[in-house]
Scaffold this motif. Sequence first.
Motif, PDB file in Angstrom:
ATOM      1  N   ILE A   1      14.947 -12.694  -9.488  1.00  0.00           N
ATOM      2  CA  ILE A   1      16.227 -12.020  -9.662  1.00  0.00           C
ATOM      3  C   ILE A   1      16.275 -10.904  -8.626  1.00  0.00           C
ATOM      4  O   ILE A   1      15.563  -9.905  -8.755  1.00  0.00           O
ATOM      5  N   ASP A   2      17.078 -11.100  -7.605  1.00  0.00           N
ATOM      6  CA  ASP A   2      17.090 -10.158  -6.490  1.00  0.00           C
ATOM      7  C   ASP A   2      18.264  -9.193  -6.589  1.00  0.00           C
ATOM      8  O   ASP A   2      19.416  -9.581  -6.483  1.00  0.00           O
ATOM      9  N   THR A   3      17.927  -7.925  -6.784  1.00  0.00           N
ATOM     10  CA  THR A   3      18.968  -6.894  -6.845  1.00  0.00           C
ATOM     11  C   THR A   3      19.353  -6.448  -5.439  1.00  0.00           C
ATOM     12  O   THR A   3      20.332  -5.750  -5.258  1.00  0.00           O
ATOM     13  N   GLY A   4      18.522  -6.828  -4.454  1.00  0.00           N
ATOM     14  CA  GLY A   4      18.749  -6.353  -3.096  1.00  0.00           C
ATOM     15  C   GLY A   4      18.131  -4.987  -2.836  1.00  0.00           C
ATOM     16  O   GLY A   4      18.170  -4.490  -1.722  1.00  0.00           O
ATOM     17  N   PHE A   5      17.558  -4.387  -3.867  1.00  0.00           N
ATOM     18  CA  PHE A   5      16.994  -3.043  -3.728  1.00  0.00           C
ATOM     19  C   PHE A   5      15.470  -3.018  -3.819  1.00  0.00           C
ATOM     20  O   PHE A   5      14.865  -1.980  -4.059  1.00  0.00           O
ATOM     21  N   LYS A   6      14.858  -4.194  -3.695  1.00  0.00           N
ATOM     22  CA  LYS A   6      13.394  -4.252  -3.831  1.00  0.00           C
ATOM     23  C   LYS A   6      12.734  -3.676  -2.575  1.00  0.00           C
ATOM     24  O   LYS A   6      13.356  -3.572  -1.513  1.00  0.00           O
TER      25      LYS A   6
ATOM     26  N   GLU B   1      -3.996 -12.037  -4.799  1.00  0.00           N
ATOM     27  CA  GLU B   1      -3.400 -11.065  -3.898  1.00  0.00           C
ATOM     28  C   GLU B   1      -2.267 -10.344  -4.636  1.00  0.00           C
ATOM     29  O   GLU B   1      -1.456 -10.980  -5.307  1.00  0.00           O
ATOM     30  N   VAL B   2      -2.254  -9.033  -4.555  1.00  0.00           N
ATOM     31  CA  VAL B   2      -1.122  -8.279  -5.091  1.00  0.00           C
ATOM     32  C   VAL B   2      -0.578  -7.383  -3.994  1.00  0.00           C
ATOM     33  O   VAL B   2      -1.261  -7.100  -3.003  1.00  0.00           O
ATOM     34  N   ILE B   3       0.659  -6.941  -4.186  1.00  0.00           N
ATOM     35  CA  ILE B   3       1.328  -6.114  -3.181  1.00  0.00           C
ATOM     36  C   ILE B   3       0.583  -4.787  -2.996  1.00  0.00           C
ATOM     37  O   ILE B   3       0.120  -4.175  -3.954  1.00  0.00           O
ATOM     38  N   ASP B   4       0.509  -4.387  -1.740  1.00  0.00           N
ATOM     39  CA  ASP B   4      -0.216  -3.184  -1.329  1.00  0.00           C
ATOM     40  C   ASP B   4       0.258  -1.889  -1.978  1.00  0.00           C
ATOM     41  O   ASP B   4      -0.486  -0.920  -2.068  1.00  0.00           O
ATOM     42  N   LEU B   5       1.512  -1.886  -2.444  1.00  0.00           N
ATOM     43  CA  LEU B   5       2.090  -0.660  -3.019  1.00  0.00           C
ATOM     44  C   LEU B   5       1.314  -0.152  -4.232  1.00  0.00           C
ATOM     45  O   LEU B   5       1.400   1.018  -4.586  1.00  0.00           O
ATOM     46  N   TYR B   6       0.541  -1.057  -4.878  1.00  0.00           N
ATOM     47  CA  TYR B   6      -0.229  -0.646  -6.052  1.00  0.00           C
ATOM     48  C   TYR B   6      -1.427   0.240  -5.680  1.00  0.00           C
ATOM     49  O   TYR B   6      -2.007   0.876  -6.539  1.00  0.00           O
ATOM     50  N   PHE B   7      -1.824   0.199  -4.412  1.00  0.00           N
ATOM     51  CA  PHE B   7      -3.027   0.934  -4.009  1.00  0.00           C
ATOM     52  C   PHE B   7      -2.656   2.255  -3.335  1.00  0.00           C
ATOM     53  O   PHE B   7      -1.688   2.318  -2.572  1.00  0.00           O
ATOM     54  N   ALA B   8      -3.453   3.292  -3.657  1.00  0.00           N
ATOM     55  CA  ALA B   8      -3.102   4.647  -3.224  1.00  0.00           C
ATOM     56  C   ALA B   8      -3.149   4.814  -1.712  1.00  0.00           C
ATOM     57  O   ALA B   8      -4.059   4.323  -1.040  1.00  0.00           O
ATOM     58  N   LYS B   9      -2.106   5.489  -1.230  1.00  0.00           N
ATOM     59  CA  LYS B   9      -2.067   5.918   0.180  1.00  0.00           C
ATOM     60  C   LYS B   9      -1.534   7.349   0.171  1.00  0.00           C
ATOM     61  O   LYS B   9      -0.531   7.625  -0.491  1.00  0.00           O
ATOM     62  N   GLY B  10      -2.238   8.243   0.832  1.00  0.00           N
ATOM     63  CA  GLY B  10      -1.791   9.638   0.874  1.00  0.00           C
ATOM     64  C   GLY B  10      -1.683  10.286  -0.497  1.00  0.00           C
ATOM     65  O   GLY B  10      -0.765  11.066  -0.749  1.00  0.00           O
ATOM     66  N   GLY B  11      -2.586   9.897  -1.412  1.00  0.00           N
ATOM     67  CA  GLY B  11      -2.623  10.549  -2.720  1.00  0.00           C
ATOM     68  C   GLY B  11      -1.622  10.024  -3.735  1.00  0.00           C
ATOM     69  O   GLY B  11      -1.470  10.579  -4.811  1.00  0.00           O
ATOM     70  N   LYS B  12      -0.920   8.930  -3.411  1.00  0.00           N
ATOM     71  CA  LYS B  12       0.037   8.358  -4.362  1.00  0.00           C
ATOM     72  C   LYS B  12      -0.029   6.838  -4.364  1.00  0.00           C
ATOM     73  O   LYS B  12      -0.338   6.224  -3.338  1.00  0.00           O
ATOM     74  N   ARG B  13       0.284   6.273  -5.531  1.00  0.00           N
ATOM     75  CA  ARG B  13       0.403   4.824  -5.601  1.00  0.00           C
ATOM     76  C   ARG B  13       1.465   4.445  -6.631  1.00  0.00           C
ATOM     77  O   ARG B  13       1.847   5.259  -7.480  1.00  0.00           O
ATOM     78  N   TYR B  14       1.929   3.204  -6.552  1.00  0.00           N
ATOM     79  CA  TYR B  14       2.880   2.715  -7.549  1.00  0.00           C
ATOM     80  C   TYR B  14       2.096   2.013  -8.648  1.00  0.00           C
ATOM     81  O   TYR B  14       1.281   1.136  -8.375  1.00  0.00           O
ATOM     82  N   ARG B  15       2.388   2.415  -9.875  1.00  0.00           N
ATOM     83  CA  ARG B  15       1.689   1.778 -10.993  1.00  0.00           C
ATOM     84  C   ARG B  15       2.515   0.596 -11.510  1.00  0.00           C
ATOM     85  O   ARG B  15       1.998  -0.328 -12.123  1.00  0.00           O
ATOM     86  N   SER B  16       3.785   0.669 -11.265  1.00  0.00           N
ATOM     87  CA  SER B  16       4.706  -0.357 -11.721  1.00  0.00           C
ATOM     88  C   SER B  16       5.761  -0.456 -10.624  1.00  0.00           C
ATOM     89  O   SER B  16       6.200   0.568 -10.116  1.00  0.00           O
ATOM     90  N   ILE B  17       6.129  -1.672 -10.202  1.00  0.00           N
ATOM     91  CA  ILE B  17       7.112  -1.752  -9.122  1.00  0.00           C
ATOM     92  C   ILE B  17       8.332  -2.556  -9.529  1.00  0.00           C
ATOM     93  O   ILE B  17       8.247  -3.500 -10.305  1.00  0.00           O
ATOM     94  N   GLY B  18       9.461  -2.151  -8.989  1.00  0.00           N
ATOM     95  CA  GLY B  18      10.725  -2.839  -9.254  1.00  0.00           C
ATOM     96  C   GLY B  18      11.639  -2.548  -8.089  1.00  0.00           C
ATOM     97  O   GLY B  18      11.296  -2.828  -6.936  1.00  0.00           O
ATOM     98  N   CYS B  19      12.798  -1.936  -8.377  1.00  0.00           N
ATOM     99  CA  CYS B  19      13.720  -1.568  -7.307  1.00  0.00           C
ATOM    100  C   CYS B  19      13.236  -0.271  -6.658  1.00  0.00           C
ATOM    101  O   CYS B  19      12.923   0.692  -7.355  1.00  0.00           O
ATOM    102  N   ALA B  20      13.217  -0.236  -5.326  1.00  0.00           N
ATOM    103  CA  ALA B  20      12.660   0.914  -4.606  1.00  0.00           C
ATOM    104  C   ALA B  20      13.298   2.246  -5.004  1.00  0.00           C
ATOM    105  O   ALA B  20      12.583   3.222  -5.237  1.00  0.00           O
ATOM    106  N   PRO B  21      14.653   2.330  -5.116  1.00  0.00           N
ATOM    107  CA  PRO B  21      15.226   3.651  -5.428  1.00  0.00           C
ATOM    108  C   PRO B  21      14.873   4.151  -6.829  1.00  0.00           C
ATOM    109  O   PRO B  21      14.995   5.343  -7.092  1.00  0.00           O
ATOM    110  N   CYS B  22      14.460   3.259  -7.734  1.00  0.00           N
ATOM    111  CA  CYS B  22      14.213   3.653  -9.118  1.00  0.00           C
ATOM    112  C   CYS B  22      12.734   3.713  -9.474  1.00  0.00           C
ATOM    113  O   CYS B  22      12.362   3.778 -10.647  1.00  0.00           O
TER     114      CYS B  22
END
Lengths: 269, 402
Positions: free
Chosen positions: A57-62, A200-221
């Motif tokens: 389901i693509d919101t276009g904001f991923k 393989e999982v998306i790189d966003l889950y792993f910390a860079k510069g002291g932050k990481r995403y624990r849950s991912i969805g739409c980028a702005p949210c």
Amino acid sequence: MEYLDYLENKSIYVIRESYARFKNMALLWSMGKDSTTLLHLCMKAFMGKIPFPVIHIDTGFKFPEMYEFRDRTARRLGLDLIVAENRLAKYRGMGPNKAGASKLECCNALKTESLQQIVAKLKIQSLLVGIRRDEHGIRAKERYFSARDESFKWNYTDQTAEPWDYYRSLERDGTHFRVHPILHMTEADIWRYISREKLEVIDLYFAKGGKRYRSIGCAPCCEPVESSASTIYEIILEIESSKTAERAGRAQDKEDAYTMQKLRSLGYM
Amino acid sequence: MDDEVLSIVIAGHIDHGKSSLIGRLLLDTGSLSADVNEKILKGEMNLAHLTDHFLEEREGDMTIDISHVSFTVSNRKYLLIDAPGHKEFLKNMLTGASHADGAVLVVDALEGPREQTFRHANLLSVIGVKRVIVLVNKMDAANWSEDAFNNVKDEIVRKIRPFGLEAMAVIPVSAETGDNVAKKSENMGWYKAETFTESLCRFEKRRFSAMPARFPVQDRYEFTPGKIVYAGRVEAGVIRPGDRLKRYPGGEEAKITAIEKFGRPPLEQAEAGENVTLKLDFAGTLKRGDLLGAESVPAVSRTADGRILWISPQPASSVKNFTLRCATREVVCQIADIRNRYDAGSGKNVESANGEIKEAETADVTLQLDSELAFDRFSEIPSTGQFVLERGGVCVAAGVFI
């Protein structure tokens, strides 16, 4: 039996029950760690070739990384990938920053309505969804097979009994089942399983510069969390020591304590 | 860490403190997120509401549906299943309890066992969850009185015995204050035995591998033309390549030539709980619902005796035909005879001259099946000895073959 095998067996049984009972089924894949785990479990259940469509389901904001991962993985695994979007809502400018629109309205238009459209179009009887009980209190109340009526509503105050593994399964015209094969897995279970299976999982889950995403969805949210966990092992340690809720970085959960209940009763994942 | 999770259902009468107990347990075992912890300590959130996530549950102050929460004690993982205490939500209790290895029965120290206490005890008994820890809750309201505890203890132990339940421990607790939940009570010096979390180690995982082999065929796959494999879960026993099983009903021999899981070399064996695909040497094809078995032969019959719990608001007599589901098999059936109709809430047997069973009652029934079914007695092999009755695709009763 090892713990991860126990979890895997439970999931595969649910996936195969759905396939045995419904002709038109599909898997909902968001490219996140949970639905990617579910995708892998489906590969295992059907000997390496998933015999039904995989829907995004693509919101276009991923995040851009999600699109890249999606297309590469779909090619590698030979998936029958269907990208679904609510074109009309997008044309009308629906988005997380649209004036006068709440997060609830945006999720509802771009996710729930897109999903309704594709379910109707493909006449889907059973939809595999990678939700987990420990993610959110409302999801803790779900059944493995959960019926949705014509208007997609979840009648959560009167759920049918699901004793042992006798999942409910009679479909009427216009209804479909949400099937939840990884309902019993926790966030830490998912990471342990990903590690064991070398997924393989998306790189966003792993910390860079002291932050990481624990849950991912739409980028702005999605907000990253403070973290130095840059490996799966470190992520598991972090989850088990920190006690912050997993979806703490997800905007739609924050507006109102019952947003998730409202979203889900309207047909949200 | 133990390999498997131990599942425990929390049962008991409405308002005897099931949800508060879970809240207390999570709080005192450090299983809560920091933000929730703070809200509780500040008094902004009620312990009982931790697992009540529906708006209606918090506003109405009662649990509507099941919640699952997990925590770890002494390196062992537990899954607590919180189910509602109301009679109309008995089906939710059934859903939760059917996956449990054991049960905790919560009883109010002032009120003693009540209607739903007995309904739940009866439900647990029917579906074979017989090991129980009894918590006598709200000891703070009973002034921590040893006499009050002993009175309730004697009554509950005496009254659950006829259900065939075994009380492994009876513990005086207060979910509200935490006494004897995860920490030893200072208010009840007279109680020397274990706390609730200490008593959890008495539960054991139910295991089915030592039983005769049972493999219900879940599906038949032919993803590669000409190569047929049979998917399913080993429900009991252990199977190995070379085993000669029989197909029931029928009795024809099926020899296992390979046991497989995707991404692994062919397996040397598969035990109860494992989902595998089988390659078979079999003259013919099998279909979903066929039962492969070895050693002790299952019953194969068009009649079967069961003990059932009725969970539908519509009584049994309102319809003639039901779908019986046993493992992966489905058979149309009728209820031919009803005996020992029982209402656990009132503790009374109900006369059943008119062939009726109503919601929340249990009964022994003879089922007339439209075709032959292979099944086991629940007491011998639980997974092929349990069944549900459905009407219109909805479960109306759960039962076991006796």
